[in-house]
Design an enzyme around this catalytic site. Structure first.
Site, PDB file in Angstrom:
ATOM      1  CB  THR A  14      -1.190   0.044   0.967  1.00 50.12           C
ATOM      2  OG1 THR A  14      -0.198  -0.076   2.266  1.00 50.12           O
ATOM      3  CG2 THR A  14      -2.078  -1.107   1.037  1.00 50.12           C
ATOM      4  NE  ARG A  39      -1.020   0.447   9.047  1.00 54.35           N
ATOM      5  CZ  ARG A  39      -0.244  -0.330   9.489  1.00 54.35           C
ATOM      6  NH1 ARG A  39      -0.539  -1.186  10.710  1.00 54.35           N
ATOM      7  NH2 ARG A  39       0.986  -0.420   9.107  1.00 54.35           N
ATOM      8  CB  THR A 129      17.651   3.449   2.455  1.00 56.65           C
ATOM      9  OG1 THR A 129      17.825   4.755   2.423  1.00 56.65           O
ATOM     10  CG2 THR A 129      17.846   2.878   3.986  1.00 56.65           C
ATOM     11  CD  GLU A 131      18.744   8.983   5.476  1.00 57.09           C
ATOM     12  OE1 GLU A 131      18.692   9.137   6.708  1.00 57.09           O
ATOM     13  OE2 GLU A 131      18.569   9.843   4.678  1.00 57.09           O
ATOM     14  CE1 TYR A 153      13.572   4.000   6.708  1.00 54.99           C
ATOM     15  CE2 TYR A 153      15.579   5.177   6.141  1.00 54.99           C
ATOM     16  CZ  TYR A 153      14.314   4.282   5.707  1.00 54.99           C
ATOM     17  OH  TYR A 153      13.953   3.914   4.345  1.00 54.99           O
ATOM     18  CE  LYS A 157      14.218   0.350   5.625  1.00 48.57           C
ATOM     19  NZ  LYS A 157      13.640  -0.476   4.488  1.00 48.57           N
ATOM     20  CG  HIS A 183      12.773   5.843  -4.926  1.00 43.06           C
ATOM     21  ND1 HIS A 183      13.517   5.076  -4.099  1.00 43.06           N
ATOM     22  CD2 HIS A 183      11.563   5.115  -4.754  1.00 43.06           C
ATOM     23  CE1 HIS A 183      13.475   4.347  -3.561  1.00 43.06           C
ATOM     24  NE2 HIS A 183      11.899   4.217  -3.627  1.00 43.06           N
ATOM     25  NE  ARG A 188       9.203  10.142  -1.137  1.00 41.57           N
ATOM     26  CZ  ARG A 188       9.777   9.310  -0.324  1.00 41.57           C
ATOM     27  NH1 ARG A 188       9.214   8.449   0.267  1.00 41.57           N
ATOM     28  NH2 ARG A 188      11.073   9.597  -0.103  1.00 41.57           N
TER      29      ARG A 188
HETATM   30  P1  NAP Z   1       6.075   3.916   2.301  1.00 42.58           P
HETATM   31  O1  NAP Z   1       5.231   4.634   1.314  1.00 42.58           O
HETATM   32  O2  NAP Z   1       5.972   4.683   3.605  1.00 42.58           O
HETATM   33  O3  NAP Z   1       5.337   2.609   2.506  1.00 42.58           O
HETATM   34  C1  NAP Z   1       5.612   1.908   3.454  1.00 42.58           C
HETATM   35  C2  NAP Z   1       4.898   0.641   3.560  1.00 42.58           C
HETATM   36  O4  NAP Z   1       5.069  -0.342   4.601  1.00 42.58           O
HETATM   37  C3  NAP Z   1       3.138   0.757   3.528  1.00 42.58           C
HETATM   38  O5  NAP Z   1       2.561  -0.019   2.870  1.00 42.58           O
HETATM   39  C4  NAP Z   1       2.825   0.521   5.158  1.00 42.58           C
HETATM   40  O6  NAP Z   1       1.454   0.191   5.296  1.00 42.58           O
HETATM   41  C5  NAP Z   1       3.764  -0.840   5.424  1.00 42.58           C
HETATM   42  N1  NAP Z   1       4.126  -1.007   6.775  1.00 42.58           N
HETATM   43  C6  NAP Z   1       4.578  -0.071   7.565  1.00 42.58           C
HETATM   44  N2  NAP Z   1       4.636  -0.854   8.819  1.00 42.58           N
HETATM   45  C7  NAP Z   1       4.322  -2.115   8.504  1.00 42.58           C
HETATM   46  C8  NAP Z   1       4.273  -3.400   9.265  1.00 42.58           C
HETATM   47  N3  NAP Z   1       4.126  -3.505  10.723  1.00 42.58           N
HETATM   48  N4  NAP Z   1       4.000  -4.650   8.775  1.00 42.58           N
HETATM   49  C9  NAP Z   1       3.718  -4.651   7.279  1.00 42.58           C
HETATM   50  N5  NAP Z   1       3.778  -3.404   6.521  1.00 42.58           N
HETATM   51  C10 NAP Z   1       4.198  -2.280   7.326  1.00 42.58           C
HETATM   52  O7  NAP Z   1       7.314   3.615   1.766  1.00 42.58           O
HETATM   53  P2  NAP Z   1       8.130   3.989   0.335  1.00 42.58           P
HETATM   54  O8  NAP Z   1       8.419   5.301  -0.261  1.00 42.58           O
HETATM   55  O9  NAP Z   1       7.098   3.125  -0.738  1.00 42.58           O
HETATM   56  O10 NAP Z   1       9.186   2.961   0.590  1.00 42.58           O
HETATM   57  C11 NAP Z   1       9.195   1.521   0.433  1.00 42.58           C
HETATM   58  C12 NAP Z   1      10.506   0.869   1.117  1.00 42.58           C
HETATM   59  O11 NAP Z   1      11.582   1.470   0.576  1.00 42.58           O
HETATM   60  C13 NAP Z   1      10.598   1.151   2.646  1.00 42.58           C
HETATM   61  O12 NAP Z   1      11.052   0.103   3.327  1.00 42.58           O
HETATM   62  C14 NAP Z   1      11.586   2.542   2.645  1.00 42.58           C
HETATM   63  O13 NAP Z   1      12.155   2.397   3.896  1.00 42.58           O
HETATM   64  C15 NAP Z   1      12.524   1.963   1.340  1.00 42.58           C
HETATM   65  N6  NAP Z   1      13.266   3.060   0.702  1.00 42.58           N
HETATM   66  C16 NAP Z   1      12.646   3.932   0.392  1.00 42.58           C
HETATM   67  C17 NAP Z   1      13.177   5.134  -0.301  1.00 42.58           C
HETATM   68  C18 NAP Z   1      12.318   6.387  -1.050  1.00 42.58           C
HETATM   69  O14 NAP Z   1      12.838   7.288  -1.347  1.00 42.58           O
HETATM   70  N7  NAP Z   1      11.323   6.243  -1.017  1.00 42.58           N
HETATM   71  C19 NAP Z   1      14.699   4.942  -0.633  1.00 42.58           C
HETATM   72  C20 NAP Z   1      15.062   3.784  -0.061  1.00 42.58           C
HETATM   73  C21 NAP Z   1      14.650   2.797   0.830  1.00 42.58           C
HETATM   74  P3  NAP Z   1       0.663   1.092   5.883  1.00 42.58           P
HETATM   75  O15 NAP Z   1       0.008   1.721   4.388  1.00 42.58           O
HETATM   76  O16 NAP Z   1      -0.602   0.347   6.183  1.00 42.58           O
HETATM   77  O17 NAP Z   1       1.035   1.974   6.651  1.00 42.58           O
HETATM   78  O1  F7E Z   2      13.929  14.570   3.834  1.00 45.87           O
HETATM   79  C1  F7E Z   2      14.957  18.120   4.717  1.00 45.87           C
HETATM   80  C2  F7E Z   2      15.262  16.867   5.335  1.00 45.87           C
HETATM   81  O2  F7E Z   2      11.976  13.355   4.618  1.00 45.87           O
HETATM   82  C3  F7E Z   2      14.651  14.993   2.440  1.00 45.87           C
HETATM   83  C4  F7E Z   2      12.771   8.279   2.870  1.00 45.87           C
HETATM   84  O3  F7E Z   2      12.003   7.802   1.650  1.00 45.87           O
HETATM   85  O4  F7E Z   2      14.736   8.918   1.544  1.00 45.87           O
HETATM   86  C5  F7E Z   2      13.673   9.261   2.442  1.00 45.87           C
HETATM   87  O5  F7E Z   2      14.342   9.957   3.477  1.00 45.87           O
HETATM   88  C6  F7E Z   2      15.343  16.027   3.185  1.00 45.87           C
HETATM   89  C7  F7E Z   2      16.393  16.083   4.390  1.00 45.87           C
HETATM   90  O6  F7E Z   2      13.575  12.047   2.934  1.00 45.87           O
HETATM   91  C8  F7E Z   2      11.924  19.310   5.421  1.00 45.87           C
HETATM   92  O7  F7E Z   2      16.096  17.404   6.655  1.00 45.87           O
HETATM   93  C9  F7E Z   2      13.820  20.125   5.041  1.00 45.87           C
HETATM   94  O8  F7E Z   2      17.407  16.488   4.556  1.00 45.87           O
HETATM   95  O9  F7E Z   2      11.956  13.728   2.047  1.00 45.87           O
HETATM   96  P1  F7E Z   2      12.557  13.634   3.212  1.00 45.87           P
HETATM   97  P2  F7E Z   2      14.914  11.514   3.729  1.00 45.87           P
HETATM   98  O10 F7E Z   2      14.844  11.787   5.287  1.00 45.87           O
HETATM   99  O11 F7E Z   2      15.897  11.832   2.650  1.00 45.87           O
HETATM  100  C10 F7E Z   2      15.599   7.686   1.912  1.00 45.87           C
HETATM  101  C11 F7E Z   2      16.307   7.249   1.010  1.00 45.87           C
HETATM  102  C12 F7E Z   2      14.646   6.866   2.665  1.00 45.87           C
HETATM  103  O12 F7E Z   2      15.240   5.486   2.542  1.00 45.87           O
HETATM  104  C13 F7E Z   2      13.607   7.141   3.415  1.00 45.87           C
HETATM  105  O13 F7E Z   2      12.728   6.102   3.635  1.00 45.87           O
HETATM  106  O14 F7E Z   2      14.793  17.284   3.216  1.00 45.87           O
HETATM  107  N1  F7E Z   2      13.881  18.846   5.021  1.00 45.87           N
HETATM  108  N2  F7E Z   2      12.477  20.562   5.614  1.00 45.87           N
HETATM  109  C14 F7E Z   2      12.646  18.217   5.028  1.00 45.87           C
HETATM  110  N3  F7E Z   2      12.163  17.055   5.262  1.00 45.87           N
HETATM  111  C15 F7E Z   2      10.869  16.962   5.472  1.00 45.87           C
HETATM  112  N4  F7E Z   2      10.212  15.809   5.333  1.00 45.87           N
HETATM  113  N5  F7E Z   2      10.175  17.956   6.116  1.00 45.87           N
HETATM  114  C16 F7E Z   2      10.658  19.322   5.853  1.00 45.87           C
HETATM  115  O15 F7E Z   2       9.785  20.228   6.039  1.00 45.87           O
END
Ligand code: NAP
Ligand code: F7E
Length: 325
Positions: A14, A39, A129, A131, A153, A157, A183, A188
């Site tokens: 989801t 949920r 990630t 991160e 986080y 990871k 991404h 998002r």
């Molecule tokens: P997201 O939109 O936050 O989706 C997270 C998903 O995990 C949701 O479907 C959520 O379900 C589910 N979830 C949360 N807690 C859970 C639990 N206890 N058991 C089973 N499912 C659970 O994240 P995303 O951006 O699609 O990212 C996908 C994955 O890639 C994540 O592991 C994230 O950490 C990793 N990642 C993301 C990025 C990025 O930039 N997007 C980059 C690197 C790695 P609900 O909807 O019910 O809450």
């Molecule tokens: O922040 C700055 C913040 O929350 C990006 C997740 O998908 O990518 C994501 O993590 C930057 C940071 O993403 C605000 O401090 C400034 O420097 O969009 P973000 P993230 O923390 O990079 C990684 C690869 C993952 O794996 C994670 O799951 O933006 N920033 N002002 C802010 N960020 C937020 N959220 N809100 C602000 O107001």
């Protein structure tokens, strides 16, 4: 599956990536199963928006509960497992560090165990990630760059990443870790900075909001389009040998410049609307990320197709449509 149709199990179906990955796999003829944690409200808006809600098979289960993961493996008879489920918001990980460790770290190990117990031949993908690089040790981060996570986080990871490597080495499992840089997409979550900005831009343009409060706008990220990145996940599970891959664009952009792009797309100047609010400054910041996707390009034939300008325009346009409606 006995009829030749391949079966996939996606945790986090989801979420942003889960929805795009489900769409990709359905298009390739897979039977797609999604793990659905309980949920109290409906979380299927992304699947609905992509028009695939009725095409995926949901299985009740939670990454906190090993028995449910074993059942999900048995019911889905998955040939491929994509572990995308997580508490994925870095900011929240300081407020809920133990939950983040349990779901993102131990939860990945539970999913690896369920896979090993039920079908160790299944190909496994772990959502790692950038991160993990945190306080960066190289200007451009690749698969050999040492890790230094800067948030609970990132720490959680890292456990999941090394567990994936360890199951590959211990049991010979086909377990790959995709080290994905940020991404984004119109799907998002609204708490992440790109979507927070594009939603605010649309809202301001339509006269519904007056200002936008952000934290550190000097941090830089290597931002790509989620639709491109799920293809890399699938390519990893198709390889003869499992491995770890950095997936990135190789371009880094500051939050400030991302704001310029987003506001500029509707003819506004970000400086007239953006305020800095200390509430959004993190206890420890990842100042800059810049990935080197050379290995993914060479071994998987993967390349990003969407520019930052296209991505942000797509997101602002989608938010304009949503709020306008
Ligand atoms: P997201 O939109 O936050 O989706 C997270 C998903 O995990 C949701 O479907 C959520 O379900 C589910 N979830 C949360 N807690 C859970 C639990 N206890 N058991 C089973 N499912 C659970 O994240 P995303 O951006 O699609 O990212 C996908 C994955 O890639 C994540 O592991 C994230 O950490 C990793 N990642 C993301 C990025 C990025 O930039 N997007 C980059 C690197 C790695 P609900 O909807 O019910 O809450
Ligand atoms: O922040 C700055 C913040 O929350 C990006 C997740 O998908 O990518 C994501 O993590 C930057 C940071 O993403 C605000 O401090 C400034 O420097 O969009 P973000 P993230 O923390 O990079 C990684 C690869 C993952 O794996 C994670 O799951 O933006 N920033 N002002 C802010 N960020 C937020 N959220 N809100 C602000 O107001």
């Amino acid at each position: 599956m006995s009829n030749g149709q391949r079966s996939a199990l996606i945790t986090g179906i989801t979420g942003q990536d889960g929805a795009y990955l489900a769409q990709l796999l359905l298009g390739k003829g897979y039977r797609v199963h999604g793990l659905a944690p309980r949920r109290s409200t409906d979380t299927s808006w992304r699947l609905r928006e992509l028009g695939i809600l009725d095409d995926v098979h949901m299985i009740d289960g939670d990454l906190a509960d090993l028995s449910s993961l074993i059942r999900a493996m048995e019911q889905s008879r998955a040939d491929e497992v994509y572990n995308l489920g997580a508490q994925s918001f870095v900011g929240t990980s300081w407020q809920q560090p133990l939950l983040t460790a349990d779901i993102d770290g131990t939860g990945a190990m539970r999913m690896l165990e369920a896979t090993r117990i039920v079908n160790r031949e299944a190909h496994f993908y772990q959502a790692s990630t950038s991160e993990m690089f945190g306080l960066i040790k190289a200007e451009r981060q690749d698969e050999n760059t040492p890790f230094h996570p800067r948030s609970p986080y990132g720490v959680a990871k890292m456990m999941a990443h090394w567990a994936t490597v360890n199951y590959r080495e211990s049991y010979g499992m086909h377990a790959s870790s995709g080290i994905l840089f940020n991404h984004e997409s119109p799907l998002r979550g609204i708490e992440f900075v790109t979507r927070k900005v594009t939603n605010a831009v649309a809202s301001i343009k339509l006269g519904l909001q007056k200002e936008l409060r952000l934290g550190n706008i000097d941090s830089k990220r290597d931002w790509g389009f989620a639709g491109d990145y799920v293809e890399a996940m699938w390519l990893m599970t198709q390889q003869a040998v499992a491995d770890d891959f950095v997936v990135a664009t190789g371009i880094t952009v500051s939050v400030r410049d991302m704001c310029k792009l987003a506001f500029g797309h509707v003819g506004l100047n970000y400086e007239d609307y953006v305020l800095i609010d200390p509430k959004f400054i993190r206890p420890a910041e990842v100042d800059v990320l810049l990935g080197n996707p050379a290995k993914a390009k060479a071994a998987l034939g993967w390349e990003p197709r969407t520019s930052m300008e296209q991505l942000i325009s797509m997101m602002v346009d989608a938010d304009m449509r949503r709020l306008g409606a």
